[in-house]
Design a protein around this motif. Structure first.
Motif, PDB file in Angstrom:
ATOM      1  N   GLU A   1      38.393  41.364  27.462  1.00  0.00           N
ATOM      2  CA  GLU A   1      38.427  39.979  27.955  1.00  0.00           C
ATOM      3  C   GLU A   1      38.794  39.967  29.430  1.00  0.00           C
ATOM      4  OE1 GLU A   1      41.008  37.276  25.979  1.00  0.00           O
ATOM      5  OE2 GLU A   1      39.834  37.295  24.137  1.00  0.00           O
ATOM      6  N   CYS A   2      38.095  39.126  30.178  1.00  0.00           N
ATOM      7  CA  CYS A   2      38.449  38.950  31.586  1.00  0.00           C
ATOM      8  C   CYS A   2      39.512  37.859  31.714  1.00  0.00           C
ATOM      9  CB  CYS A   2      37.227  38.451  32.366  1.00  0.00           C
ATOM     10  SG  CYS A   2      36.089  39.773  32.726  1.00  0.00           S
ATOM     11  N   THR A   3      40.245  37.887  32.822  1.00  0.00           N
ATOM     12  CA  THR A   3      41.093  36.730  33.140  1.00  0.00           C
ATOM     13  C   THR A   3      40.146  35.674  33.720  1.00  0.00           C
ATOM     14  OG1 THR A   3      41.441  37.671  35.324  1.00  0.00           O
ATOM     15  CG2 THR A   3      43.139  38.121  33.676  1.00  0.00           C
ATOM     16  N   PRO A   4      40.521  34.394  33.663  1.00  0.00           N
ATOM     17  CA  PRO A   4      39.622  33.357  34.211  1.00  0.00           C
ATOM     18  C   PRO A   4      39.217  33.656  35.661  1.00  0.00           C
ATOM     19  CG  PRO A   4      41.421  32.350  32.992  1.00  0.00           C
ATOM     20  CD  PRO A   4      41.707  33.821  33.019  1.00  0.00           C
ATOM     21  N   GLU A   5      40.169  34.213  36.458  1.00  0.00           N
ATOM     22  CA  GLU A   5      39.854  34.501  37.877  1.00  0.00           C
ATOM     23  C   GLU A   5      38.778  35.577  38.011  1.00  0.00           C
ATOM     24  OE1 GLU A   5      43.060  33.566  36.323  1.00  0.00           O
ATOM     25  OE2 GLU A   5      43.693  35.535  37.079  1.00  0.00           O
ATOM     26  N   ARG A   6      38.774  36.528  37.070  1.00  0.00           N
ATOM     27  CA  ARG A   6      37.838  37.654  37.214  1.00  0.00           C
ATOM     28  C   ARG A   6      36.490  37.372  36.585  1.00  0.00           C
ATOM     29  NH1 ARG A   6      41.139  43.305  37.354  1.00  0.00           N
ATOM     30  NH2 ARG A   6      39.354  43.982  38.548  1.00  0.00           N
ATOM     31  N   PHE A   7      36.432  36.340  35.748  1.00  0.00           N
ATOM     32  CA  PHE A   7      35.170  36.095  35.048  1.00  0.00           C
ATOM     33  C   PHE A   7      34.171  35.453  36.009  1.00  0.00           C
ATOM     34  CE2 PHE A   7      32.274  33.880  32.099  1.00  0.00           C
ATOM     35  CZ  PHE A   7      31.890  34.988  31.364  1.00  0.00           C
ATOM     36  N   SER A   8      32.932  35.933  35.944  1.00  0.00           N
ATOM     37  CA  SER A   8      31.934  35.410  36.881  1.00  0.00           C
ATOM     38  C   SER A   8      30.616  35.177  36.151  1.00  0.00           C
ATOM     39  CB  SER A   8      31.744  36.432  38.002  1.00  0.00           C
ATOM     40  OG  SER A   8      30.548  36.172  38.696  1.00  0.00           O
ATOM     41  N   ASP A   9      29.877  34.180  36.638  1.00  0.00           N
ATOM     42  CA  ASP A   9      28.546  33.917  36.061  1.00  0.00           C
ATOM     43  C   ASP A   9      27.515  34.873  36.639  1.00  0.00           C
ATOM     44  OD1 ASP A   9      29.490  31.888  34.558  1.00  0.00           O
ATOM     45  OD2 ASP A   9      29.022  30.296  36.006  1.00  0.00           O
ATOM     46  N   LYS A  10      27.889  35.546  37.721  1.00  0.00           N
ATOM     47  CA  LYS A  10      26.920  36.444  38.369  1.00  0.00           C
ATOM     48  C   LYS A  10      26.861  37.771  37.616  1.00  0.00           C
ATOM     49  CE  LYS A  10      26.953  34.772  43.095  1.00  0.00           C
ATOM     50  NZ  LYS A  10      27.626  34.984  44.380  1.00  0.00           N
TER      51      LYS A  10
END
Length: 434
Positions: free
Chosen positions: A375-384
């Protein structure tokens, strides 16, 4: 044909084996007490002195050693001889990055190679054989152990190490290899590769394989035997006790004979530490009876198995152990490498990821697959997609550095890995290993 490397030892009477064990144990306990302050402290805490150990009947009085002790005492804390007497180390990965390092005197290496020689001869090996060793060389014990055993038997040895399957096949066919030593999954892969190249099982000269370092099933054995046209034998060992050759299969293939003149085996209840009778399932514990450099007394292997003293048709009198039937800890063996979830957590936290992850292991075409969902943290999650792929690649490299094996990393959105009320299900192992 009688298949013994040292017949007078391998077929010795029970009385003789017990006598060797008693004499060697008494000597070994004194050796460890005199030379290993770390273990002497443990004995003192348990209220035991060398005088209390008169035979293997007294072994239960001694304290256990565990992987945690090996990490705590790293690197030299369990060394039992001056460093100048040691000629080699071998090593295995530890659970949190600290490796287990085992030390060997020349005598230790000779005894270890004799154990491997017994395994090769039990599989039908003689000085007329060509033995192809495709276990990894270097710090891993598989390559050096079987290489030395092959030399002792007088086989022509092909020290191939692992990988480069085209070259393995070329040498196997050109040099008429008769015995193959590697992990079972690699043996299966070689079988598949030979078939893809148009070879039939009868085209090679192989007659036997000695396969270990990872769990494998009876079905997998039959598959390998069919694809390579051989008889496949199991071998067992741990870096901590020397390496492969602690026990090995004979032609009966109903369990592995433990080299009881060098290793004393007990089965204990993993919860209470109580010694269980033969024929009972429990955790395997080994005591090195004559290792000088790095002797371990009552080392908990975490492998679950059963010991049997049923008379064996091969004539060997040493006790047999079943294949490991599981573990009493959370270690997995993936492609011959020991992997602990705690190692994966260590990497995730260091790289700034939350410890919410799931490991999925499967076996596809006889090769282990190893996927880690993180799981990513919200800051690390990206749509790219490109950004996420770059992060996955980076994390995979960090995992490889810790584990020595390549996992496939899947970064997923926050809160998508299912939470459980009780113990988190960190590992999903889909391999059918029993």
């Amino acid at each position: 044909m009688e298949r013994y490397y040292q017949p007078e030892i391998e077929t010795a009477s029970r009385e003789q084996i017990t006598q060797w064990q008693n004499e060697r144990l008494v000597k070994q306990v004194k050796h460890v007490w005199d030379n290993v302050p770390y273990y002497r402290k443990k004995m003192e805490a348990a209220g035991v002195t060398p005088e209390d150990i008169k035979s293997v009947e007294d072994l239960h009085k001694l304290p256990f050693l565990s992987k945690a002790d090996l990490r705590e005492a790293y690197p030299y804390g369990l060394l039992a001889t001056p460093l100048k007497n040691c000629v080699r180390i071998q090593s295995t990965s530890g659970t949190t990055g600290k490796r287990v390092v085992a030390f060997y005197t020349q005598e230790d290496i000779d005894l270890w190679e004799e154990c491997c020689a017994r395994a090769i001869v039990a599989a039908g090996g003689t000085n007329e054989d060509v033995c192809q060793v495709c276990y990894g060389y270097g710090l891993f014990t598989g390559g050096p152990g079987l290489n030395g055993g092959s030399h002792k038997v007088g086989c022509m040895t092909l020290p191939m190490s692992s990988g480069n399957t085209d070259r393995q096949i070329q040498f196997m066919m050109d040099l008429d290899a008769t015995i193959l030593c590697c992990t079972p999954s690699y043996a299966a892969y070689i079988g598949e590769s030979l078939a893809e190249k148009g070879y039939k099982p009868e085209d090679n000269k192989l007659k036997a394989g000695i396969f270990g370092a990872e769990p494998w099933t009876e079905e997998m054995r039959q598959e390998i035997e069919k694809s390579l046209g051989i008889k496949a034998y199991d071998i067992y060992g741990l870096t901590e006790t020397s390496g492969p050759g602690v026990s090995f299969e004979c032609e009966e293939q109903t369990g592995m004979h433990i080299n009881e003149d060098h290793f004393y085996a007990e089965i204990i209840d993993p919860e209470t530490g109580e010694v269980l009778p033969d024929g009972t399932k429990g955790e395997l514990v080994f005591t090195s009876l004559d290792k000088k450099g790095f002797p371990l007394l009552r080392y908990r292997t975490k492998d679950i198995c059963i010991l049997s003293r049923k008379k064996c048709s091969c004539g060997r009198t040493h006790v047999k152990m079943t294949k490991p039937l599981g573990r009493s800890d959370d270690m997995m063996i993936i492609r011959g490498v020991n992997v602990f979830p705690s190692q994966i957590e260590t990497v995730l936290l260091k790289e700034g990821y939350p410890p919410n992850y799931q490991i999925v292991v499967d076996r596809v075409k006889n090769t282990d697959t190893f996927d880690i969902y993180v799981e990513c943290t919200p800051e690390r999650f990206s749509d790219k997609v490109s950004e996420m792929q770059a992060s996955e690649k980076e994390l995979a490299m960090a995992m490889r550095a810790m584990l020595g094996i390549n996992p496939k990393i899947h970064l997923v959105a926050p809160k998508t890995i299912e939470r459980s009320e009780g113990k988190a299900v960190r590992v999903i192992d889909k391999r059918k290993l029993h």
